[in-house]
Enzyme design. Structure first.
Site, PDB file in Angstrom:
ATOM      1  N   GLY A  59      10.706   3.479   1.768  1.00  0.00           N
ATOM      2  CA  GLY A  59       9.523   4.247   1.414  1.00  0.00           C
ATOM      3  C   GLY A  59       9.086   3.924   0.006  1.00  0.00           C
ATOM      4  N   CYS A  60       7.829   4.224  -0.300  1.00  0.00           N
ATOM      5  CA  CYS A  60       7.286   3.871  -1.616  1.00  0.00           C
ATOM      6  C   CYS A  60       7.939   4.691  -2.723  1.00  0.00           C
ATOM      7  CB  CYS A  60       5.771   4.031  -1.618  1.00  0.00           C
ATOM      8  SG  CYS A  60       5.183   5.614  -0.981  1.00  0.00           S
ATOM      9  N   TYR A  61       7.964   6.024  -2.554  1.00  0.00           N
ATOM     10  CA  TYR A  61       8.623   6.839  -3.580  1.00  0.00           C
ATOM     11  C   TYR A  61      10.092   6.425  -3.755  1.00  0.00           C
ATOM     12  CZ  TYR A  61       4.686  10.236  -3.649  1.00  0.00           C
ATOM     13  OH  TYR A  61       3.478  10.853  -3.787  1.00  0.00           O
ATOM     14  N   THR A  80      11.571   3.648  -3.416  1.00  0.00           N
ATOM     15  CA  THR A  80      11.710   2.398  -4.166  1.00  0.00           C
ATOM     16  C   THR A  80      11.673   2.655  -5.670  1.00  0.00           C
ATOM     17  OG1 THR A  80      10.744   1.099  -2.368  1.00  0.00           O
ATOM     18  CG2 THR A  80      10.640   0.143  -4.578  1.00  0.00           C
TER      19      THR A  80
END
Lengths: 344, 344, 344, 344
Positions: free
Chosen positions: D149-151, D153
């Site tokens: 997921g972006c968060y 990372t």
């Protein structure tokens, strides 16, 4: 009609005072000063229109101001208000200072924080911290107001009652705040240029912001013990608005905390405790004098999260200053102050 | 590998050259200069990363540059490139000048427009106007390029072929352009501060912009008669992008005009004539070296409307400069230049 | 106190009416309707606060409304106001319609433009076009107002007097307009999503916008001949504001034109003709009911350029509607309407 | 040349894969699928240009894809990748899944979090979490990647090494994250419309975001004990970028922590630990595959503050997916991935 002067009116807080006062039914602005803009008409500057459009900026001359005003707003950098305030007070004007000069009782902290000596400690002690929801009674009797910082306004309104009532732990309070760019004032610096704020987001003065000791002093007063705060400010690519995400530990159920705060603020015209589950947004306070906040809980992980929003130029500066003026002058606290937001 | 230097690399066009060249397979940047930032590493400035992150800004010293570069990009204010260009040319470097110093053939117009004397008229005559889609063959043979202005790039690409072919009237051409704020360069002025660009929109230099005579000179050359242009630039609250709305009078059917332009540009890697009915957007060229435009007609009212977009920092400045370098150096015109946009 | 209802109050113009009226000293809102939001409280929607925060959206029921209101604002899509207006007029309510249903006298044009039949042609003839600076006397006597479109407001205010006085040519008028995104209304479409408007700029409905015939009808009325207008709308990445760049040909000196317009509008509270050389900005009218414009001339090239700005939600819609209400009700034209902008 | 397919290519991560891969020297895109856009050409959609402009969206047909691709990127909603992945794996394609379907080892947590049953638990166990800086060696051997997921990372890159080395306390970790709006995907909802994101700022899913358990699982793995995280996501009015402000308690001096992390990441091409005192900004990673972070300490108050930034569409999604592809295919980890940011 109350006549007021604005000293240092060329910046965004000065301009916002003029905007807000132009809609106030009981206030007349008699003098606006600015060394930089002296001689210029307000209508030329920022294309200002409306009631005060024909006002002309003057060099700041206390003598002239004293003849024409009952109260004065000081929109000056830290350190520059001290002497000005003294003069106006001696001439029986009410003084509302938007700088940090009269926010602190502990002047050692002031001096350490702002690297400025305080020349009038007795005035600092006499001054009242201009957060009307908490210090309203004292404000009514005051002649000198230290108008709160913008970040502190968004943080103290939810936290002070909680500490007073012992509803949160006194340790481990973390405040993660995001401010619109007008909070930095009117500055010609690359750091604040459009291309370097737009589509960007950045923290600044981490562990080193001057509003931390201001908040700590006020919180400690109500907690009955020294409160330390982790505070991280960030720059938002919007013109107006502060959003503070506050991490605490509740000592009671979410419902109990919520009901206590609803009750605590039920008669305050500019505080709205949102229903549980609702999210505040800075658009909901844009252009208004509101502080709105809501309460969340991560029950599994044992943390309360408070989301608090204000318009930094209104409740965080000029609107709150007018709210203080209303109180000092015996007017209704909310007279002439906007409540309906420019949602869009 | 071709070694190049960038003189005046501290601004947005310098930075964009570095960004673009970092993805170019055949170019090495050997020197970057900036009086303001001399001694600093590129990675410290704007947090630049990637291939050139460890480059260090130097004081501009032509002698040093000449030893290390085959070509030089000049990113200097108008007037400052003249002497620099002369020195580099004498040392057999190829010179691509991003200022206005070598864009004009009529130096009286240059002097009147920029209030600067031109010291090297013979160089100005030798220089080639760096619009590759039109002057490509001359660029291949040139040693000195006057890289076009950003607005002119967006306007000349659709208009020159139409005037060449007589497909529009030579009178009553009106250009209404809107530019992202990076077009103003890196400037610490209130006028370009975030709070005074964001949520705002403003025209500037109406009937008085320096790109007007530049466009008129080039259009006149191809029209075979003197072309006058009404040109109004506006400041858009976005970082990048130029959108030009061009009002003309077609002398043929919309379809004929469209097909002519499609054909004219069919082999040009960076021009896209959009299908009839499609609207260009600045997001569709963001970060790329494209000029995209489309044609509309208000048949009832007898006007053609051309919508043209570029990224002002790429096709409007640094990307086009690299396209010129490619041509001069005998490389494929589009080598290393981005075509896929950051749509979001 | 005047009691009013707002029919179709869930969109941005409805919301803006509520914001503006909350500051109006002589108006009470008794009913707000919305099929979509019926039963919901205004404070829940958009976090609205202030005087009307506790209003509840109702299903639109003309009977109920007629009992509680003297005037009604219709914020409905084109075509939906016709029948509603008839009912309210029969019940002696004053009707201010913000749709296009009552803007046209030539109903063939209306029908062709909106692809909607007009069922009440006699009402359309009786209706007054709600541009108070031009039709003020008729508005005072009217019961049905066709509130102007947002783009037309920004264009007609500068152009009508010039055509009346013969100070511009009747041909070759070109209007290049840029509108904030709220002008599109509250729409859940990718085209209006944040990521596809932000950092973008796009034209739309070129040579095909429905405000063109509206402007042409009104201009023709005052020009004494049929006026055709080239009009190109664009979408600006800002919430509020319209900026129209208008290209004309002056038939008198710039000074003469300027003085005529200054004089023409000298008693109008919401029009400001800027001093020659000054540039209008949409920030200077944000949140206000002003139209501000300025005049430029490209003397060499024989063109006048007029720059005109409004806040599309205020002077371009809800504010102007209230200005019309004031006139109809015999109140001062500018009562309760904001003049001091949120510059930042 | 490696041939790849993109399944679900119509959203922002699909589009970003296409943008990035168009600059990759060793990858060819053979199939792009989208039920919604089947039959349309990429150049029509978003005005995409460059290498892949003429690709045509197809209905997703695994059989066709298997014939033309060695690897496949799945850009599908949670739950939709499971079956697709199985099919492609059986046909010996490498699978990089950008949904959450293969991020979890504890499938009870997956099921509780996403309210979706997992049909292929054995595949979930075989899948490797695609954070190359931590799981690089396993990724090289993998055929199925759960792209993070972006968060997560932005949070895991700084925190995992610190927990591995015991340099921070395992309790009281608070993550306050702010994400650009593209993180929400391409959605036609009022909540994401321009007017309701621009000039606004809002938190969402407080104490309830699906990335919390993802982060907790990975952190716990390296901490050797169960880690709980307070996580608050906010929506930033920018297109791209995540900024995470992470509050921890250091168990060693700031310098020691800094040096450890510098050393830990010294050979990683896409992680930059900023020098002490430097602030990361999302503009410094825009368009690149970098994660940059810096360390601060509030010594008096006993807290470490980590500021971490990524471009959510690149390192937070499509760029990282390509980094994983490079590793799986035995290519240099950073091949074809951008490092020089679009600072402006």
């Amino acid at each position: 009609m109350i006549s007021v002067a604005i000293v240092g009116a060329s910046g965004y807080t000065g301009l916002e005072l003029l905007r807000l006062l132009s809609y106030h039914p009981e206030v007349e602005v008699t003098t606006i000063t600015s060394r930089e803009l002296a001689g210029k008409c307000l209508s030329e500057v920022y294309g200002f229109s409306g009631k005060f459009a024909s006002l002309i900026f003057e060099e700041p001359d206390p003598e002239v101001i004293c003849k024409k005003a009952q109260a004065v707003f000081l929109c000056l950098p830290a350190g520059k208000s001290q002497e000005m305030a003294r003069i106006f007070l001696e001439n029986d004007l009410k003084v509302i200072d938007l700088s940090a000069d009269f926010r602190f009782k502990n002047l050692e902290v002031y001096q350490k924080t702002y690297k400025i000596e305080h020349k009038f400690p007795e005035l600092a002690q006499k001054a009242v911290y201009g957060l009307p929801e908490i210090y309203g009674e004292e404000i009514k009797e005051a002649s000198l107001i230290g108008n709160p910082g913008c970040y502190p306004t968004s943080v103290l309104i939810p936290l002070i009652p909680l500490l007073m009532e012992g509803l949160i732990e006194k340790e481990e309070i973390i405040v993660d705040s995001k401010s619109g760019t007008s909070g930095a004032g009117r500055k010609a610096e690359n750091y604040y240029s459009f291309c370097e704020v737009n589509e960007d987001f950045k923290a600044y003065k981490v562990a080193d912001h001057r509003h931390t000791p201001e908040m700590e002093e006020k919180l400690s007063q109500f907690a009955g013990t020294s409160i330390r705060l982790i505070f991280t400010p960030h720059l938002l690519p919007v013109n107006r608005g502060i959003f503070s995400t506050i991490y605490v530990k509740f000592r009671a159920s979410l419902n109990r905390v919520y009901e206590y705060l609803r009750d605590f603020y039920k008669d305050k015209p500019f505080v709205e405790v949102l229903s549980l589950g609702r999210y505040p947004r800075i658009s909901e306070v844009r252009g208004t004098n509101f502080c709105k906040f809501s309460l969340f809980e991560d029950k599994e992980r044992g943390r309360g999260i408070i989301l608090s929003v204000i318009d930094n130029l209104v409740k965080g500066a000029s609107g709150q200053a007018i709210q203080n003026l209303n109180l000092i002058m015996g007017l209704p606290e909310d007279l002439g102050l906007p409540k309906s937001p420019l949602f869009v």
